[in-house]
Design an enzyme around this catalytic site. Structure first.
Site, short mmCIF file in Angstrom:
data_model
loop_
_atom_site.label_atom_id
_atom_site.label_comp_id
_atom_site.label_asym_id
_atom_site.label_seq_id
_atom_site.Cartn_x
_atom_site.Cartn_y
_atom_site.Cartn_z
CG MET A 92 -8.51 -15.28 23.17
SD MET A 92 -9.74 -15.11 24.01
CE MET A 92 -9.44 -15.16 24.55
CG HIS A 122 1.56 -10.37 27.36
ND1 HIS A 122 1.46 -11.85 28.41
CD2 HIS A 122 -0.09 -11.02 28.14
CE1 HIS A 122 0.58 -12.98 28.56
NE2 HIS A 122 -0.16 -12.53 28.38
CG HIS A 169 0.27 -14.60 24.75
ND1 HIS A 169 0.01 -12.95 24.94
CD2 HIS A 169 -0.41 -15.13 24.62
CE1 HIS A 169 -1.08 -13.36 25.46
NE2 HIS A 169 -1.67 -14.54 25.19
N GLY A 215 -0.82 -21.45 29.23
CA GLY A 215 0.04 -21.39 30.68
C GLY A 215 -0.57 -21.56 31.82
CG ASP A 244 -5.45 -18.43 31.64
OD1 ASP A 244 -6.41 -17.59 32.10
OD2 ASP A 244 -4.87 -18.38 30.61
CD GLN A 263 -7.74 -21.71 28.38
OE1 GLN A 263 -8.30 -21.11 28.58
NE2 GLN A 263 -5.89 -21.28 27.77
CG MET A 320 3.16 -10.38 32.21
SD MET A 320 4.75 -10.37 30.79
CE MET A 320 6.11 -9.43 31.42
O1 PAF Z 1 -6.46 -18.97 26.86
C1 PAF Z 1 -6.67 -18.50 25.81
O2 PAF Z 1 -5.96 -17.32 24.66
C2 PAF Z 1 -8.06 -18.79 25.25
O3 PAF Z 1 -8.44 -19.27 25.99
C3 PAF Z 1 -7.47 -19.78 24.07
C4 PAF Z 1 -6.82 -21.12 24.82
C5 PAF Z 1 -6.90 -18.99 22.92
C6 PAF Z 1 -8.78 -20.36 23.42
O4 PAF Z 1 -9.54 -18.98 22.55
#
Ligand code: PAF
Length: 280
Positions: A28, A32, A35, A145, A148, A151, A182
């Site tokens: 999104m 940093h 990523h 990562g 999360d 996720q 981070m």
């Molecule tokens: O982890 C993130 O930045 C967001 O949840 C993702 C996976 C890009 C979905 O919008």
């Protein structure tokens, strides 16, 4: 580095590069070093690396959180260029959601705990946007990562249930020198909150050590959360020990099994998450 705003252009590029493998890093933005570590891993394992930058409105259950989510597109592009990313997909909202999505995704127990319990609808939005991005980018491998963790497990479920031909890789948490995980949200911390925020990582380590020493996880987590909450800048939403497959809360950890200690807390107005995975 190619920059695409339109899906058709991205897909044209993708098709022109078959059969080369694509590693994909969905983000999104407000990038940093965490990523960039995903981009580097993708680069080392694939012919081409694609990163997407899209602040996905359907995964925000709080209008202010969406409004104040940091956006730094110029800096993001510079960082991706320097990291050697091959293509960036930066769609706008109309490109991603021509009409408000009506479909709902459910992930059972996985979405009823931790982030799912505190952010209703969040994982429906994540599942929708990641499904759309997988269709558009058609990656061979996608990188996420460990910060999360929930996720990642949700997306693993999505890939299994909908048979996406994508391999998923979970990469280690990247931390600041003082231990703070981070996160794009760290940009929103005030000077004082930034100084205090590493207490979350220290708390995870204290709790981990006490659990490894044989203390009961429920008691340890309650005490460590209460200690953090003594600081008026902190509000802990949860601190729990869970298994790393289904995120079920663990009350009696078994020797040699792998667990995750997960925390979510507000530091002033900014909600941060972190976790530690360890074996008993
Ligand atoms: O982890 C993130 O930045 C967001 O949840 C993702 C996976 C890009 C979905 O919008």
């Amino acid at each position: 580095m190619e920059i695409f705003q339109k899906t058709a252009e991205l897909m044209h590029w993708r098709n022109a590069h078959r059969p080369q493998s694509v590693g994909f890093v969905p983000t999104m933005g407000a990038l940093h070093a965490g990523h960039i570590s995903l981009v580097e891993r993708a680069k080392s394992e694939n012919h081409l690396t694609v990163c997407s930058i899209f602040v996905n409105p359907t995964q925000f259950n709080n209008a202010d959180d969406l409004k104040y989510y940091p956006r730094t597109p110029e800096q993001d592009l510079e960082m991706l260029q320097a990291a050697g990313c091959d293509a960036v997909f930066m769609p706008d909202e109309v490109e991603m959601y021509a009409a408000p999505p009506q479909m709902r995704l459910h992930f059972g127990n996985l979405e009823q705990v931790m982030e799912g319990a505190h952010r209703p609808g969040h994982f429906n939005g994540v599942g929708l946007v990641v499904s759309k991005l997988f269709h558009m980018v058609q990656p061979d491998v996608a990188y996420f990562g460990q910060k999360d963790l929930q996720q990642f497990l949700i997306i693993k479920r999505l890939v299994t249930d909908l048979s996406f031909p994508v391999r998923l890789v979970c990469c280690p948490v990247v931390r600041e020198p003082d231990g703070l995980a981070m996160s794009s949200r760290n940009m929103r911390l005030s000077k004082q909150a930034r100084e205090q925020a590493p207490a979350l990582y220290r708390a995870l380590n204290v709790a981990k050590q006490r659990i490894l020493n044989g203390e009961k996880p429920d008691l340890v987590c309650a005490e460590v959360a209460a200690q953090l909450n003594e600081n008026p800048s902190f509000h802990v939403e949860y601190l729990v020990l869970v298994d790393t497959e289904n995120l079920r809360q663990v009350h009696h950890p078994q020797a040699c099994e792998e667990y995750a200690l997960c925390i979510a807390a507000f530091v002033e107005q900014v909600r941060l998450i972190d976790n530690l995975i360890f074996r008993m």
